[in-house]
Design a protein around this motif. Structure first.
Motif, PDB file in Angstrom:
ATOM      1  N   ARG A  20       0.618   1.722  -1.567  1.00  0.00           N
ATOM      2  CA  ARG A  20       0.168   3.081  -1.240  1.00  0.00           C
ATOM      3  C   ARG A  20       0.153   3.407   0.245  1.00  0.00           C
ATOM      4  NH1 ARG A  20      -1.801   1.068  -5.731  1.00  0.00           N
ATOM      5  NH2 ARG A  20      -1.974   2.455  -7.528  1.00  0.00           N
ATOM      6  N   SER A  21       0.449   2.461   1.100  1.00  0.00           N
ATOM      7  CA  SER A  21       0.309   2.692   2.536  1.00  0.00           C
ATOM      8  C   SER A  21       1.371   3.606   3.133  1.00  0.00           C
ATOM      9  CB  SER A  21       0.278   1.359   3.289  1.00  0.00           C
ATOM     10  OG  SER A  21       1.492   0.680   3.125  1.00  0.00           O
ATOM     11  N   HIS A  22       2.408   3.941   2.366  1.00  0.00           N
ATOM     12  CA  HIS A  22       3.450   4.839   2.894  1.00  0.00           C
ATOM     13  C   HIS A  22       2.909   6.243   3.159  1.00  0.00           C
ATOM     14  CE1 HIS A  22       3.485   5.566  -1.431  1.00  0.00           C
ATOM     15  NE2 HIS A  22       3.930   6.766  -1.142  1.00  0.00           N
ATOM     16  N   SER A  23       1.784   6.610   2.529  1.00  0.00           N
ATOM     17  CA  SER A  23       1.233   7.953   2.749  1.00  0.00           C
ATOM     18  C   SER A  23       0.010   7.938   3.654  1.00  0.00           C
ATOM     19  CB  SER A  23       0.898   8.646   1.432  1.00  0.00           C
ATOM     20  OG  SER A  23       0.754   7.813   0.356  1.00  0.00           O
ATOM     21  N   GLY A  24      -0.115   6.912   4.474  1.00  0.00           N
ATOM     22  CA  GLY A  24      -1.226   6.865   5.417  1.00  0.00           C
ATOM     23  C   GLY A  24      -2.251   5.813   5.028  1.00  0.00           C
ATOM     24  N   PRO A  25      -3.337   5.731   5.803  1.00  0.00           N
ATOM     25  CA  PRO A  25      -4.366   4.726   5.533  1.00  0.00           C
ATOM     26  C   PRO A  25      -4.946   4.864   4.122  1.00  0.00           C
ATOM     27  CG  PRO A  25      -4.714   5.747   7.670  1.00  0.00           C
ATOM     28  CD  PRO A  25      -3.640   6.530   6.985  1.00  0.00           C
ATOM     29  N   VAL A  26      -5.278   3.731   3.522  1.00  0.00           N
ATOM     30  CA  VAL A  26      -5.808   3.686   2.164  1.00  0.00           C
ATOM     31  C   VAL A  26      -7.278   3.281   2.236  1.00  0.00           C
ATOM     32  CG1 VAL A  26      -5.585   2.585  -0.103  1.00  0.00           C
ATOM     33  CG2 VAL A  26      -3.540   3.017   1.279  1.00  0.00           C
ATOM     34  N   ALA A  27      -8.139   4.045   1.596  1.00  0.00           N
ATOM     35  CA  ALA A  27      -9.573   3.759   1.606  1.00  0.00           C
ATOM     36  C   ALA A  27      -9.893   2.556   0.726  1.00  0.00           C
ATOM     37  CB  ALA A  27     -10.345   4.985   1.119  1.00  0.00           C
ATOM     38  N   LEU A  28     -10.790   1.707   1.201  1.00  0.00           N
ATOM     39  CA  LEU A  28     -11.193   0.547   0.410  1.00  0.00           C
ATOM     40  C   LEU A  28     -11.874   0.978  -0.886  1.00  0.00           C
ATOM     41  CD1 LEU A  28     -12.548  -2.160   2.880  1.00  0.00           C
ATOM     42  CD2 LEU A  28     -10.334  -2.002   1.766  1.00  0.00           C
ATOM     43  N   ALA A  29     -12.562   2.113  -0.854  1.00  0.00           N
ATOM     44  CA  ALA A  29     -13.224   2.605  -2.071  1.00  0.00           C
ATOM     45  C   ALA A  29     -12.193   2.879  -3.161  1.00  0.00           C
ATOM     46  CB  ALA A  29     -14.031   3.860  -1.765  1.00  0.00           C
ATOM     47  N   ALA A  30     -11.029   3.373  -2.776  1.00  0.00           N
ATOM     48  CA  ALA A  30      -9.972   3.646  -3.751  1.00  0.00           C
ATOM     49  C   ALA A  30      -9.418   2.345  -4.323  1.00  0.00           C
ATOM     50  CB  ALA A  30      -8.856   4.465  -3.109  1.00  0.00           C
ATOM     51  N   ILE A  31      -9.208   1.347  -3.467  1.00  0.00           N
ATOM     52  CA  ILE A  31      -8.736   0.036  -3.942  1.00  0.00           C
ATOM     53  C   ILE A  31      -9.793  -0.572  -4.854  1.00  0.00           C
ATOM     54  CG2 ILE A  31      -8.096  -2.316  -3.257  1.00  0.00           C
ATOM     55  CD1 ILE A  31      -6.993  -1.136  -0.646  1.00  0.00           C
ATOM     56  N   SER A  32     -11.047  -0.460  -4.464  1.00  0.00           N
ATOM     57  CA  SER A  32     -12.155  -0.994  -5.254  1.00  0.00           C
ATOM     58  C   SER A  32     -12.166  -0.400  -6.660  1.00  0.00           C
ATOM     59  CB  SER A  32     -13.483  -0.694  -4.549  1.00  0.00           C
ATOM     60  OG  SER A  32     -14.578  -1.027  -5.350  1.00  0.00           O
ATOM     61  N   ALA A  33     -11.997   0.916  -6.746  1.00  0.00           N
ATOM     62  CA  ALA A  33     -12.011   1.591  -8.050  1.00  0.00           C
ATOM     63  C   ALA A  33     -10.806   1.190  -8.896  1.00  0.00           C
ATOM     64  CB  ALA A  33     -12.038   3.104  -7.851  1.00  0.00           C
ATOM     65  N   GLN A  35      -8.847  -1.554  -8.670  1.00  0.00           N
ATOM     66  CA  GLN A  35      -8.736  -2.985  -8.979  1.00  0.00           C
ATOM     67  C   GLN A  35     -10.041  -3.587  -9.520  1.00  0.00           C
ATOM     68  OE1 GLN A  35      -5.770  -4.137  -9.057  1.00  0.00           O
ATOM     69  NE2 GLN A  35      -4.955  -2.309  -8.084  1.00  0.00           N
ATOM     70  N   GLN A  36     -11.066  -2.779  -9.588  1.00  0.00           N
ATOM     71  CA  GLN A  36     -12.376  -3.226 -10.075  1.00  0.00           C
ATOM     72  C   GLN A  36     -12.882  -4.448  -9.300  1.00  0.00           C
ATOM     73  OE1 GLN A  36     -11.918  -3.619 -14.320  1.00  0.00           O
ATOM     74  NE2 GLN A  36     -11.764  -1.406 -14.600  1.00  0.00           N
ATOM     75  N   ILE A  37     -12.841  -4.307  -7.978  1.00  0.00           N
ATOM     76  CA  ILE A  37     -13.349  -5.332  -7.070  1.00  0.00           C
ATOM     77  C   ILE A  37     -14.480  -4.678  -6.285  1.00  0.00           C
ATOM     78  CG2 ILE A  37     -12.812  -6.874  -5.140  1.00  0.00           C
ATOM     79  CD1 ILE A  37      -9.841  -6.697  -5.982  1.00  0.00           C
ATOM     80  N   SER A  38     -15.573  -5.369  -6.133  1.00  0.00           N
ATOM     81  CA  SER A  38     -16.730  -4.845  -5.405  1.00  0.00           C
ATOM     82  C   SER A  38     -16.321  -4.362  -4.010  1.00  0.00           C
ATOM     83  CB  SER A  38     -17.782  -5.950  -5.281  1.00  0.00           C
ATOM     84  OG  SER A  38     -18.674  -5.694  -4.239  1.00  0.00           O
ATOM     85  N   LEU A  39     -16.804  -3.178  -3.638  1.00  0.00           N
ATOM     86  CA  LEU A  39     -16.472  -2.606  -2.335  1.00  0.00           C
ATOM     87  C   LEU A  39     -16.987  -3.495  -1.209  1.00  0.00           C
ATOM     88  CD1 LEU A  39     -15.301  -0.361  -0.596  1.00  0.00           C
ATOM     89  CD2 LEU A  39     -17.438   0.905  -0.913  1.00  0.00           C
ATOM     90  N   SER A  40     -18.199  -4.024  -1.336  1.00  0.00           N
ATOM     91  CA  SER A  40     -18.740  -4.873  -0.266  1.00  0.00           C
ATOM     92  C   SER A  40     -17.927  -6.166  -0.126  1.00  0.00           C
ATOM     93  CB  SER A  40     -20.215  -5.182  -0.509  1.00  0.00           C
ATOM     94  OG  SER A  40     -20.382  -5.873  -1.721  1.00  0.00           O
ATOM     95  N   TYR A  41     -17.431  -6.687  -1.246  1.00  0.00           N
ATOM     96  CA  TYR A  41     -16.593  -7.884  -1.205  1.00  0.00           C
ATOM     97  C   TYR A  41     -15.260  -7.568  -0.524  1.00  0.00           C
ATOM     98  CZ  TYR A  41     -14.825 -12.400  -2.806  1.00  0.00           C
ATOM     99  OH  TYR A  41     -14.327 -13.678  -2.856  1.00  0.00           O
ATOM    100  N   LEU A  42     -14.674  -6.408  -0.852  1.00  0.00           N
ATOM    101  CA  LEU A  42     -13.428  -5.992  -0.198  1.00  0.00           C
ATOM    102  C   LEU A  42     -13.635  -5.828   1.305  1.00  0.00           C
ATOM    103  CD1 LEU A  42     -11.744  -3.389  -2.575  1.00  0.00           C
ATOM    104  CD2 LEU A  42     -10.885  -5.644  -1.920  1.00  0.00           C
TER     105      LEU A  42
END
Length: 177
Positions: A20-33, A35-42
């Protein structure tokens, strides 16, 4: 020997970011949602990835993370090492003291040390680009980032032109006409 959650999550998050980085910075909250990985862990993992210059961070509105290098220049081994994931099948952590300090290494130490070397070579041969290309070939859908509009996504409503009198005196004047 088994790769722990830290390494698997880091590689998964990096694939998601690279997709997804081709369209600019990617928020960790979006990756968290996704991939179902805790935001604090990310946040912990990406702090380590940033220190190893595998990702870059952008602050502020529209901020997030982007790759620090081209995807073809980042290997799985780079990611695993960056998050402090041990790649070690020996029982002694590679220190050759498997049987205790006085007796030295166990009979199978060289076997496991050789396996460690093969694993590192294998992980170093796989690039992030290769993993991204595999996901695209499997049909993983990458949604386009929404168009960013100023501060609010709510359309601006034009003000209504009022033709009524704005005071008691204006009302009285309007009634006597």
């Amino acid at each position: 020997m088994r790769l722990t959650t830290k390494g698997r999550f880091a590689v998964t998050a990096m694939i998601d970011l690279a997709l997804r980085s081709h369209s600019g910075p990617v928020a960790l909250a979006a990756i968290s949602a996704r991939q179902q990985i805790s935001l604090s862990y990310l946040e912990q993992l990406f702090g380590k990835l940033r220190r190893h210059e595998l990702v870059e961070s952008t602050r502020g509105p529209g901020g997030g993370y982007s790759l620090g290098r081209k995807a073809e220049d980042i290997t799985v081994a780079d990611i695993i090492v960056a998050v402090d994931e041990p790649i070690d099948a020996t029982g002694c952590g590679g220190k050759e003291g498997c049987m205790g300090e006085d007796t030295g290494k166990c009979m199978t130490h060289d076997l496991w040390a050789s396996l460690n070397q093969k694993m590192i070579e294998y992980l170093d041969s796989i690039t992030l680009k290769k993993l991204v290309d595999e996901q695209i070939a499997k049909g993983v859908s990458v949604e386009e980032a929404p168009v960013k509009r100023a501060i609010s996504s709510v359309p601006v409503v034009k003000p209504i032109k009022v033709t009524a009198p704005n005071s008691v005196f204006a009302l009285g004047g309007a009634l006597t006409k």
